[in-house]
Design a protein around this motif. Structure first.
Motif, PDB file in Angstrom:
ATOM      1  N   GLN A 167       5.387   3.820   1.588  1.00 24.03           N
ATOM      2  CA  GLN A 167       4.835   2.530   1.208  1.00 24.03           C
ATOM      3  C   GLN A 167       5.025   1.543   2.359  1.00 24.03           C
ATOM      4  O   GLN A 167       5.996   1.635   3.118  1.00 24.03           O
ATOM      5  N   HIS A 168       4.080   0.608   2.468  1.00 21.72           N
ATOM      6  CA  HIS A 168       4.218  -0.479   3.435  1.00 21.72           C
ATOM      7  C   HIS A 168       3.565  -1.726   2.863  1.00 21.72           C
ATOM      8  O   HIS A 168       2.719  -1.656   1.973  1.00 21.72           O
ATOM      9  N   SER A 169       3.962  -2.866   3.365  1.00 21.33           N
ATOM     10  CA  SER A 169       3.365  -4.129   2.936  1.00 21.33           C
ATOM     11  C   SER A 169       1.986  -4.264   3.583  1.00 21.33           C
ATOM     12  O   SER A 169       1.688  -3.599   4.583  1.00 21.33           O
ATOM     13  N   SER A 170       1.174  -5.136   3.029  1.00 18.69           N
ATOM     14  CA  SER A 170      -0.147  -5.347   3.627  1.00 18.69           C
ATOM     15  C   SER A 170       0.008  -5.903   5.046  1.00 18.69           C
ATOM     16  O   SER A 170      -0.787  -5.585   5.925  1.00 18.69           O
ATOM     17  N   ALA A 171       1.040  -6.692   5.280  1.00 18.81           N
ATOM     18  CA  ALA A 171       1.274  -7.240   6.614  1.00 18.81           C
ATOM     19  C   ALA A 171       1.630  -6.146   7.622  1.00 18.81           C
ATOM     20  O   ALA A 171       1.431  -6.321   8.825  1.00 18.81           O
ATOM     21  N   ALA A 172       2.148  -5.037   7.156  1.00 13.49           N
ATOM     22  CA  ALA A 172       2.542  -3.937   8.037  1.00 13.49           C
ATOM     23  C   ALA A 172       1.465  -2.863   8.143  1.00 13.49           C
ATOM     24  O   ALA A 172       1.708  -1.782   8.673  1.00 13.49           O
ATOM     25  N   GLY A 173       0.257  -3.150   7.676  1.00 10.98           N
ATOM     26  CA  GLY A 173      -0.817  -2.153   7.696  1.00 10.98           C
ATOM     27  C   GLY A 173      -1.154  -1.648   9.083  1.00 10.98           C
ATOM     28  O   GLY A 173      -1.285  -0.439   9.299  1.00 10.98           O
ATOM     29  N   ASP A 174      -1.307  -2.556  10.043  1.00 14.62           N
ATOM     30  CA  ASP A 174      -1.620  -2.128  11.410  1.00 14.62           C
ATOM     31  C   ASP A 174      -0.477  -1.306  11.995  1.00 14.62           C
ATOM     32  O   ASP A 174      -0.710  -0.305  12.677  1.00 14.62           O
ATOM     33  N   TRP A 175       0.747  -1.742  11.746  1.00 16.84           N
ATOM     34  CA  TRP A 175       1.913  -0.987  12.221  1.00 16.84           C
ATOM     35  C   TRP A 175       1.882   0.435  11.648  1.00 16.84           C
ATOM     36  O   TRP A 175       2.047   1.410  12.383  1.00 16.84           O
ATOM     37  N   VAL A 217      -3.684  16.756  -0.354  1.00 14.50           N
ATOM     38  CA  VAL A 217      -4.631  15.695  -0.688  1.00 14.50           C
ATOM     39  C   VAL A 217      -3.829  14.410  -0.700  1.00 14.50           C
ATOM     40  O   VAL A 217      -2.732  14.355  -1.281  1.00 14.50           O
ATOM     41  N   THR A 218      -4.346  13.391  -0.024  1.00 15.66           N
ATOM     42  CA  THR A 218      -3.667  12.100   0.000  1.00 15.66           C
ATOM     43  C   THR A 218      -4.509  11.048  -0.700  1.00 15.66           C
ATOM     44  O   THR A 218      -5.733  11.121  -0.691  1.00 15.66           O
ATOM     45  N   TYR A 219      -3.823  10.107  -1.284  1.00 19.06           N
ATOM     46  CA  TYR A 219      -4.462   8.960  -1.931  1.00 19.06           C
ATOM     47  C   TYR A 219      -3.778   7.740  -1.344  1.00 19.06           C
ATOM     48  O   TYR A 219      -2.577   7.556  -1.513  1.00 19.06           O
ATOM     49  N   TYR A 220      -4.534   6.932  -0.614  1.00 21.76           N
ATOM     50  CA  TYR A 220      -3.970   5.808   0.121  1.00 21.76           C
ATOM     51  C   TYR A 220      -4.583   4.511  -0.385  1.00 21.76           C
ATOM     52  O   TYR A 220      -5.763   4.255  -0.230  1.00 21.76           O
ATOM     53  N   GLY A 221      -3.769   3.723  -1.033  1.00 25.94           N
ATOM     54  CA  GLY A 221      -4.286   2.468  -1.547  1.00 25.94           C
ATOM     55  C   GLY A 221      -3.183   1.565  -2.035  1.00 25.94           C
ATOM     56  O   GLY A 221      -2.039   1.878  -2.062  1.00 25.94           O
ATOM     57  N   TYR A 252       0.853  -1.178   0.000  1.00 26.83           N
ATOM     58  CA  TYR A 252       0.000   0.000   0.000  1.00 26.83           C
ATOM     59  C   TYR A 252       0.891   1.230   0.000  1.00 26.83           C
ATOM     60  O   TYR A 252       1.969   1.225   0.588  1.00 26.83           O
ATOM     61  N   THR A 253       0.406   2.277  -0.648  1.00 30.55           N
ATOM     62  CA  THR A 253       1.163   3.513  -0.738  1.00 30.55           C
ATOM     63  C   THR A 253       0.286   4.676  -0.300  1.00 30.55           C
ATOM     64  O   THR A 253      -0.863   4.785  -0.734  1.00 30.55           O
ATOM     65  N   LEU A 254       0.833   5.537   0.537  1.00 31.98           N
ATOM     66  CA  LEU A 254       0.195   6.800   0.894  1.00 31.98           C
ATOM     67  C   LEU A 254       0.874   7.875   0.059  1.00 31.98           C
ATOM     68  O   LEU A 254       2.040   8.198   0.277  1.00 31.98           O
ATOM     69  N   GLU A 255       0.144   8.372  -0.943  1.00 30.55           N
ATOM     70  CA  GLU A 255       0.665   9.434  -1.809  1.00 30.55           C
ATOM     71  C   GLU A 255       0.263  10.780  -1.221  1.00 30.55           C
ATOM     72  O   GLU A 255      -0.896  10.983  -0.855  1.00 30.55           O
ATOM     73  N   LEU A 256       1.226  11.705  -1.163  1.00 32.77           N
ATOM     74  CA  LEU A 256       0.986  13.036  -0.617  1.00 32.77           C
ATOM     75  C   LEU A 256       1.117  14.058  -1.746  1.00 32.77           C
ATOM     76  O   LEU A 256       2.182  14.154  -2.365  1.00 32.77           O
TER      77      LEU A 256
END
Length: 155
Positions: free
Chosen positions: A56-64, A151-155, A3-7
């Motif tokens: 960016q983070h892995s799906s496994a690191a989403g909660d972190w 504006v952020t796009y997180y996906g 997943y990526t958080l775009e700023l």
């Protein structure tokens, strides 16, 4: 999967208008955005926005990422509300309860959150957490200096 958080530096009122509503409100009683509306956001950002940075983070690191980084030192530095708005914030009567999501913060909100904050209070940049925190704070500073909103796009 990752997943990526775009700023992005972009005028949030223009995005709200593009989505067909009368302005940028953060009414949590909105309706879930459709895939077509998410496409509008992505294509609009490519034209009207200026990419600042991303993390960016892995799906496994989403909660972190969401709980321990955004909800931890970033919330501690900027305030919990603003930190939460990085991941998702209702806009133009739409909510973003699933991935991808859209967040936004007005320039004045960024300015208020960053004014008087010491960079020395940020985590060590040589850690994964510290690297993400510093990337986000640096991006917010650049957006603030641009005079635009975030504006952020997180996906």
């Amino acid at each position: 999967m990752s997943y990526t958080l775009e700023l992005w530096a972009a005028p949030v009122d223009e995005l709200a208008a593009r989505l067909g509503a009368g302005g940028a409100d953060d009414d949590p009683a909105g309706k879930q955005a459709t895939p077509a509306q998410l496409d509008i956001v992505a294509s609009w950002l490519a034209v009207a926005g200026r990419p600042i940075d991303s993390v960016q983070h892995s799906s496994a690191a989403g909660d972190w990422f969401e709980d321990d980084v955004i909800g931890g030192p970033i919330a501690g530095h900027l305030g919990a509300d603003l930190a939460g708005h990085l991941l998702s914030r209702p806009l133009a009567g739409l909510t973003w309860d699933e991935f991808p999501s859209v967040g936004w913060v007005r320039n004045a909100e960024i300015h208020a959150a960053l004014t008087g904050r010491a960079r020395a209070d940020l985590p060590d940049p040589d850690t994964d957490e510290g690297d993400v925190v510093r990337t986000v704070i640096d991006a917010l500073e650049r957006v603030m200096e641009s005079g635009q909103d975030l504006v952020t796009y997180y996906g």
